[in-house]
Design an enzyme around this catalytic site. Structure first.
Site, PDB file in Angstrom:
ATOM      1  N   HIS A  72      44.064  12.056 -24.965  1.00  0.00           N
ATOM      2  CA  HIS A  72      45.278  12.288 -23.806  1.00  0.00           C
ATOM      3  C   HIS A  72      45.361  11.068 -22.743  1.00  0.00           C
ATOM      4  O   HIS A  72      44.320  10.480 -22.260  1.00  0.00           O
ATOM      5  CB  HIS A  72      44.855  13.403 -22.818  1.00  0.00           C
ATOM      6  N   CYS A  73      46.587  10.417 -22.925  1.00  0.00           N
ATOM      7  CA  CYS A  73      46.781   9.111 -22.205  1.00  0.00           C
ATOM      8  C   CYS A  73      47.411   9.375 -20.783  1.00  0.00           C
ATOM      9  O   CYS A  73      48.691   9.834 -20.794  1.00  0.00           O
ATOM     10  CB  CYS A  73      47.587   8.248 -23.287  1.00  0.00           C
ATOM     11  N   PRO A  74      46.838   8.716 -19.736  1.00  0.00           N
ATOM     12  CA  PRO A  74      47.272   8.904 -18.503  1.00  0.00           C
ATOM     13  C   PRO A  74      48.473   7.982 -18.415  1.00  0.00           C
ATOM     14  O   PRO A  74      49.035   8.187 -17.227  1.00  0.00           O
ATOM     15  CB  PRO A  74      46.035   8.821 -17.558  1.00  0.00           C
TER      16      PRO A  74
END
Length: 212
Positions: A72-74
């Site tokens: 999950h890439c912020p």
């Protein structure tokens, strides 16, 4: 209140649509499984109420199961998985080109502007040289700050881009590289369900292992 209610209804419909699209692409041996709460499969998702396909994972930030989950890439505010990993790699490549270009510009600017100035200041002790010292120092500090920012960005962005290019070329994900034992458990349980399905529905069919 009505707007909030409509928003909640739209979110529920979207989640149901995502769940339906995920289950429609599932293999037949992963559908209509009786789940024992005390002995559930390792890759059964209690949030989505389904057996996750191989290489997928439930993301608690997005609240859905992601196929071929990478991370999950912020930075992009979304999960990176099977459907968008190629676009994430292209994004990193574009960032790497921009960072390398900015690093080259900052290095060239420092050299061309201050190489001769430093030599002149070392041999000139006039009043004019002392008066220009403050402006000279401020310019050097600002350019050095930008140069250091581009240097660390170069290490991080280009390194991350190279890492994901390696993962793409070897057909791996970040999650599988960090936790390789997870994939082994998935493959083992998937083979069990597939073998059981073929014994029940196609007893004469040849059993083939799951390719990953």
């Amino acid at each position: 209140d009505d707007d909030q209610h409509q928003e909640q209804q739209q979110q529920k419909q979207q989640q149901q649509g995502d769940h339906a699209s995920t289950t429609s692409t599932m293999e037949p041996w992963n559908k209509n499984i009786m789940i024992d709460p005390n002995n559930a499969p390792f890759n059964f998702c209690w949030r989505c109420k389904m057996v996750r396909p191989i290489r997928s994972k439930h993301c608690y930030d997005c609240d859905r199961c992601i196929s071929k989950f990478d991370h999950h890439c912020p930075m992009v505010g979304n999960c990176v998985g099977g459907k968008n990993h190629r676009f994430f790699v292209l994004f990193l490549c574009a960032q790497s080109i921009i960072v390398v270009w900015c690093f080259q510009l900052s290095l060239t600017d420092l050299y061309t502007k201050y190489h001769n100035v430093l030599l002149r200041h070392s041999s000139d002790s006039s009043v004019a040289a002392v008066a220009d010292n403050n402006n000279f120092t401020l310019g050097v500090v600002l350019r050095l700050m930008f140069f250091m920012a581009m240097f660390f960005s170069l290490l991080i962005v280009v390194g991350l881009c190279g890492f994901h290019l390696y993962l793409s070329s070897t057909n791996q994900t970040t999650y599988e590289m960090v936790k390789p034992h997870i994939l082994e458990k998935w493959v083992k349980e998937e083979n069990k369900r597939k073998k059981k399905y073929f014994k029940k529905h196609a007893p004469l069919a040849a059993y083939v292992h799951v390719d990953v």
